[in-house]
Motif scaffolding. Structure first.
Motif, mmCIF file in Angstrom:
data_model
loop_
_atom_site.group_PDB
_atom_site.id
_atom_site.type_symbol
_atom_site.label_atom_id
_atom_site.label_comp_id
_atom_site.label_asym_id
_atom_site.label_seq_id
_atom_site.Cartn_x
_atom_site.Cartn_y
_atom_site.Cartn_z
ATOM 1 N N LEU A 1 43.345 -13.773 -3.495
ATOM 2 C CA LEU A 1 42.824 -15.129 -3.378
ATOM 3 C C LEU A 1 42.079 -15.316 -2.068
ATOM 4 O O LEU A 1 40.940 -15.811 -2.040
ATOM 5 N N PHE A 2 42.715 -14.906 -0.985
ATOM 6 C CA PHE A 2 42.084 -15.143 0.318
ATOM 7 C C PHE A 2 40.941 -14.171 0.583
ATOM 8 O O PHE A 2 40.039 -14.470 1.370
ATOM 9 N N LEU B 1 38.271 -16.048 -1.030
ATOM 10 C CA LEU B 1 37.844 -17.169 -0.185
ATOM 11 C C LEU B 1 37.026 -16.679 0.999
ATOM 12 O O LEU B 1 36.169 -17.408 1.508
ATOM 13 N N LYS C 1 34.734 -14.769 1.025
ATOM 14 C CA LYS C 1 33.307 -14.647 0.682
ATOM 15 C C LYS C 1 32.555 -15.931 0.978
ATOM 16 O O LYS C 1 31.326 -15.923 1.080
ATOM 17 N N PHE C 2 33.315 -17.010 1.112
ATOM 18 C CA PHE C 2 32.654 -18.302 1.351
ATOM 19 C C PHE C 2 32.691 -18.678 2.828
ATOM 20 O O PHE C 2 32.188 -19.718 3.211
ATOM 21 N N THR D 1 38.207 -16.763 7.045
ATOM 22 C CA THR D 1 39.545 -17.132 6.590
ATOM 23 C C THR D 1 40.463 -17.416 7.779
ATOM 24 O O THR D 1 41.681 -17.313 7.672
ATOM 25 N N THR E 1 36.439 -23.313 5.441
ATOM 26 C CA THR E 1 36.825 -22.848 4.096
ATOM 27 C C THR E 1 38.316 -23.079 3.853
ATOM 28 O O THR E 1 38.705 -23.644 2.814
ATOM 29 N N ILE E 2 39.094 -22.661 4.793
ATOM 30 C CA ILE E 2 40.543 -22.801 4.621
ATOM 31 C C ILE E 2 40.945 -24.265 4.690
ATOM 32 O O ILE E 2 41.824 -24.722 3.931
ATOM 33 N N PHE F 1 40.091 -25.761 1.397
ATOM 34 C CA PHE F 1 40.921 -25.188 0.340
ATOM 35 C C PHE F 1 42.313 -25.808 0.329
ATOM 36 O O PHE F 1 42.833 -26.196 -0.714
ATOM 37 N N TYR F 2 42.891 -25.913 1.517
ATOM 38 C CA TYR F 2 44.256 -26.448 1.572
ATOM 39 C C TYR F 2 44.284 -27.948 1.260
ATOM 40 O O TYR F 2 45.216 -28.439 0.613
ATOM 41 N N THR G 1 43.998 -28.231 -2.407
ATOM 42 C CA THR G 1 45.244 -27.852 -3.087
ATOM 43 C C THR G 1 46.236 -29.004 -3.085
ATOM 44 O O THR G 1 46.880 -29.288 -4.097
#
Lengths: 405, 516
Positions: A74-75, A78, A80-81, A84, A90-91, A94-95, A98
């Motif tokens: 998964l990470f 991620l 790639k965007f 991390t 991005t993170i 993402f969080y 979520t």
């Protein structure tokens, strides 16, 4: 979903993004707190494992990384965007996303048929209870992977409530793959899945096979990623046999620090059995309300698992918010709240005293974890009692009166 | 009055109680049994018990024997001069006490001529007043201690000092073939060999002599011959090279050219384990020696040296040295390597210093073993006793291993509830195996290599035995008696068992009520 609920989503997103922006090191500070993250959910160790995986070394060699291999996939995706890093956009996004998804699932559950006949809190309240819960916010900002496991679990409940059983099984398998204690929810989930058609042998077998197949599929992903099943020992083995002896909000670590090696296997099995032994009885007893059974088992595993976090309490409270009808029968809410509050305030202080200042010892911190467990126990037993009382009386216009003696 | 339970509620209650019990019985009990079973790997107790007997029978050592330097010496009549062995022994003990060695060394004197039916001691004391002692024919003969007694000067002090010097003192090199010169040097009026280095036992003196012979043989371009077992050949070749290099670049190098080489010959060889010594003749010319050597089945080792006219001839060499008299002397006696040795002879005033340097270099080269005395006095290097020391240390290790294994045996037997991990069994097996290997090596006589190996095996046996007794898993479990286990289990089971039993009881009572 009404506008208020969407406003809550946006506000929580703004809050979390602002916190990350204004306090860039907050994730690191929270990530170091044993109350918020453990070695089984730490983002720092996830990064370590990800780095080892990317350079071709098995992340499960060396005893640093104990999380599911699917997180690595998964990470890596991620990555790639963007970066991390814990505080990277991005993170962050993402969080936040979520958590919003989890809140959305909770709102969806509250409006499902399973709870249709009960008096419910408004969606925005349910969402707020989850999104603005300090425990959940702290867990999110610390980038604990428990956020993802909890999201999968709540999603599984939501799909089960809407008879999307296959998806529910998949999400449950995913949640179990990332947090093995979620597997304890299989019996009450069976009740949910078979609530429409009835619990026949065929249906039970079908869901069991599908669950096992999904779990095997996820396990095989790990096998192909790492080249062996060695990771099972590092992930599930560490959780089940408590290999990483580190302080946390649970009851295990102090016992295992002090006991003789001769008794270690016995205590390990007994402690794990203590979590397991309640599953079937609770499922049987609460077969009419499997959601309550799920919530109750979530609460029990929160206090009896090997590596608990405060985020688990946040999820449990959020699940409890779905059952507004039991609130009037809860008797020790204030007591439990105060006990929990005191323990959450004192825990980091006593840990600091013990580890950093050296003016305390392990007993300080363990005492607070005991207090925390007592508070949780009060909540679980009180809510269970309230649920059983309502079942006995009837949810509306109780025909039977129960006199407490 | 409480409302009666519906059938559905009763069935539900039974399911709940039985599901608790199902997990408890089918999962909990087997796990409890598996995790609390004491695993006791069988330890070879009978094998441990027989070790002591093996030590007694195999080596003649009982538990009470002190493995100190216990040397029995047979005293021949010509040594007694009317003095009893008891008097000599008392004098010897006095000397040992004076030097603080009585707790470690003990010499027993046995009347060699009247020893009927007893096993002759390894060493024999022979006193001579002339140089007509016949050459030894066997190794046992070579191990005789020859004490030179000046004419009419036989006394218990002289004999005792001779014995003392033989076993306790430093190196001593002599060549009996020049006893005439030595006799003059040993005269009370002219002086005593005081700066000579005393070989306490012939075995070591012989060993060292070999080294020196080979080394010195190369200096003069001569070849040394040595027919020894392959192990000894390697060992002595290495030693010889080291000694020669030291001699070559050391202080003694200045004096090498001034040393007189004698062509007297004495050598030993051992073929196929035989201890027959070759006969040695005095003043053998190189040609005659060559023909002699060609007829014997020898395994020579040679050092390639600078050529000389006699380089084709394999000879042994003796170097003589006779330092001047010094007042710092212990006795008028000395020990003589019966077949020959090394004596540095010469009348240069620099030679004493050269000899001291030589001795120091030899001391350093051969790394003599430091032996700490039991009375706590300062350790002294006793190179000649290194094989004895090895034997002592081996025996002490063997006894230590027996004691430790016996303790383990008693522990395992008395504490039936103590776990015995498989690692302990492996360690005990290893200890017993090493023990037997040590005893086999210890039985070999006059075999330095075997003795060293025996010491290593014995040390390993003692180490394994200690590890077995102090095994971490076993030691931890030793302190958890059965009642403690109950004390641990009850708090775990008590709170759980009460509601379970109450629930089950209710189910059973209800079932019985229904039966009629």
């Amino acid at each position: 979903m009404d506008s208020k609920t969407w406003a809550v989503f946006v506000a929580s997103a703004v809050l979390k993004l602002s916190l990350n922006f204004l306090f860039p090191s907050l994730h690191s500070i929270l990530g170091q707190h044993v109350e918020v993250t453990t070695s089984m959910t730490s983002f720092k160790q996830l990064k370590e494992g990800l780095h080892l995986y990317e350079i071709g070394i098995s992340p499960y060699d060396g005893g640093v990384y104990h999380q599911a291999p699917i997180f690595l996939l998964l990470f890596k995706f991620l990555g790639k965007f963007g970066s991390t890093a814990p505080n990277s956009p991005t993170i962050n996004v993402f969080y936040v996303f979520t958590d919003i998804i989890t809140a959305y699932f909770l709102c969806a559950i509250s409006k499902s048929q399973s709870l249709a006949k009960t008096n419910q809190l408004a969606d925005w309240v349910i969402a707020s209870i989850y999104l603005f819960n300090p425990l959940v916010v702290a867990t999110n900002i610390s980038r604990s992977t428990a956020v993802l496991s909890n999201a999968a679990m709540i999603g599984s409940i939501a799909y089960a409530c809407y008879n999307r059983n296959i998806l529910s099984v998949m999400f449950l398998a995913l949640a179990s793959h990332t947090n093995i204690y979620t597997a304890y929810l299989f019996p009450p989930f069976l009740l949910l899945w078979t609530s429409a058609t009835g619990a026949t042998m065929a249906s039970v077998t079908k869901y069991l096979i599908f669950y096992i197949a999904m779990s095997a599929g996820l396990t095989s992903i790990g096998y192909f990623m790492t080249g062996s099943l060695q990771y099972l020992s590092a992930t599930y083995g560490s959780l089940l046999f408590f290999k990483d002896l580190a302080p946390n909000m649970g009851l295990w670590w102090y016992f295992f620090m002090e006991m003789f090696d001769f008794f270690r296997p016995l205590f390990t099995y007994i402690f794990q059995l203590y979590s397991l032994i309640y599953v079937l009885p609770i499922t049987f007893r609460l077969h009419n309300c499997p959601l309550v059974a799920i919530t109750c088992i979530v609460g029990i595993t929160t206090i009896s698992k090997s590596y608990p976090e405060v985020g688990d309490l946040g999820v449990y409270i959020s699940l409890l918010s779905l059952f507004k009808f039991i609130f009037p029968n809860v008797r020790y809410a204030l007591l439990a709240a105060l006990v929990i509050l005191h323990s959450l305030v004192l825990a980091p202080n006593f840990y600091h005293l013990w580890i950093y200042l050296g003016s305390g010892n392990a007993n300080f911190f363990y005492a607070i974890t005991l207090v925390y467990t007592i508070g949780m126990t009060i909540i679980i037993t009180d809510t269970l009692r309230a649920a059983l009382l309502i079942e006995f009386q009837g949810t509306d216009n109780p025909s039977k009166t129960v006199i407490q003696i | 009055m409480l409302p009666s339970e519906s059938t559905e509620a009763i069935v539900l209650r039974r399911k709940v109680v039985l599901s608790f019990w199902a997990v408890f019985v089918f999962l909990g009990l087997p796990l409890w049994f598996h995790t609390t079973t004491i695993h006791r790997t069988p330890v070879p107790l009978s094998a441990i018990e027989t070790l002591d007997n093996e030590l007694k029978d195999g080596l003649g050592l009982s538990r009470d024997d002190d493995p100190g330097l216990h040397i029995a010496v047979g005293v021949k009549k010509n040594c007694l001069y009317g003095i009893t062995t008891r008097e000599i022994s008392d004098e010897l003990q006095r000397l040992l006490r004076t030097e603080g060695t009585s707790s470690v060394f003990s010499l027993d004197l046995v009347d060699a001529d009247e020893c009927s039916g007893c096993s002759m001691p390894k060493y024999t004391l022979n006193c001579i007043a002339s140089d007509r002692t016949p050459l030894p024919k066997t190794i046992s003969e070579a191990l005789e201690i020859t004490v030179y007694i000046p004419s009419n000067h036989g006394s218990k002090e002289i004999i005792a000092n001779g014995l003392y010097d033989a076993f306790v003192g430093d190196f001593l090199f002599f060549n009996k073939h020049d006893l005439g010169s030595i006799d003059r040097a040993m005269s009370p009026t002219t002086g005593i060999l005081s700066t000579m280095y005393r070989g306490a036992t012939y075995a070591d003196a012989i060993h060292l002599s070999f080294t020196l012979l080979i080394a010195l043989g190369s200096s003069g371009g001569e070849r040394a011959i040595e027919a020894l077992s392959p192990e000894f050949q390697t060992e002595w070749r290495v030693h010889a090279e080291k000694v020669w290099n030291t001699l070559k670049f050391g202080e003694l190098n200045r004096y090498v050219s001034s040393i007189t080489f004698d062509t007297d010959v004495g050598f030993q060889y051992m073929t196929d384990g035989s201890d027959e010594w070759a006969r040695v003749e005095q003043d053998v010319s190189p040609d005659k020696l060559s023909s002699l050597l060609d007829t014997w089945d020898l395994q020579p080792i040679t050092l390639l040296t600078t050529s000389s006219n006699s380089s084709a001839v394999k000879v042994l060499q003796f170097v003589y040295f006779l330092p001047p008299y010094s007042t710092n002397t212990k006795s008028l006696s000395f020990t003589v390597a019966n077949w020959g040795g090394v004596v540095m002879a010469g009348d240069s005033p620099d030679l004493p210093a050269a000899m001291r340097t030589f001795g120091r270099q030899i001391d350093k080269l051969l790394s003599p073993v430091s032996f700490s005395l039991a009375n706590g006095s300062k350790s002294r290097k006793i190179l000649p006793h290194r094989h004895e020391f090895a034997r002592i240390a081996t025996i002490m290790n063997l006894r230590g291993a027996i004691e430790t294994l016996s303790a383990l045996s008693r522990l395992v037997t008395s504490l039936q509830e103590m776990a015995v991990p498989s690692t302990v069994r492996d360690l005990v097996d290893s200890a017993i195996k090493e023990w037997h290997s040590a005893v086999v090596n210890l039985r070999s006589d006059f075999d330095q290599v075997a003795e060293n190996q025996g010491l290593r095996h014995a040390a390993a046996a003692a180490q394994f035995a200690r590890q077995a007794v102090f095994d971490k898993d076993m030691m931890l479990n030793m302190f958890v008696p059965f009642e403690h286990k109950i004390a641990v289990y009850l708090p775990l089971l008590g709170p759980v068992i009460v509601p379970l039993v109450a629930g089950l009881r209710r189910v059973v009572v209800e079932s019985r009520k229904k039966e009629p």
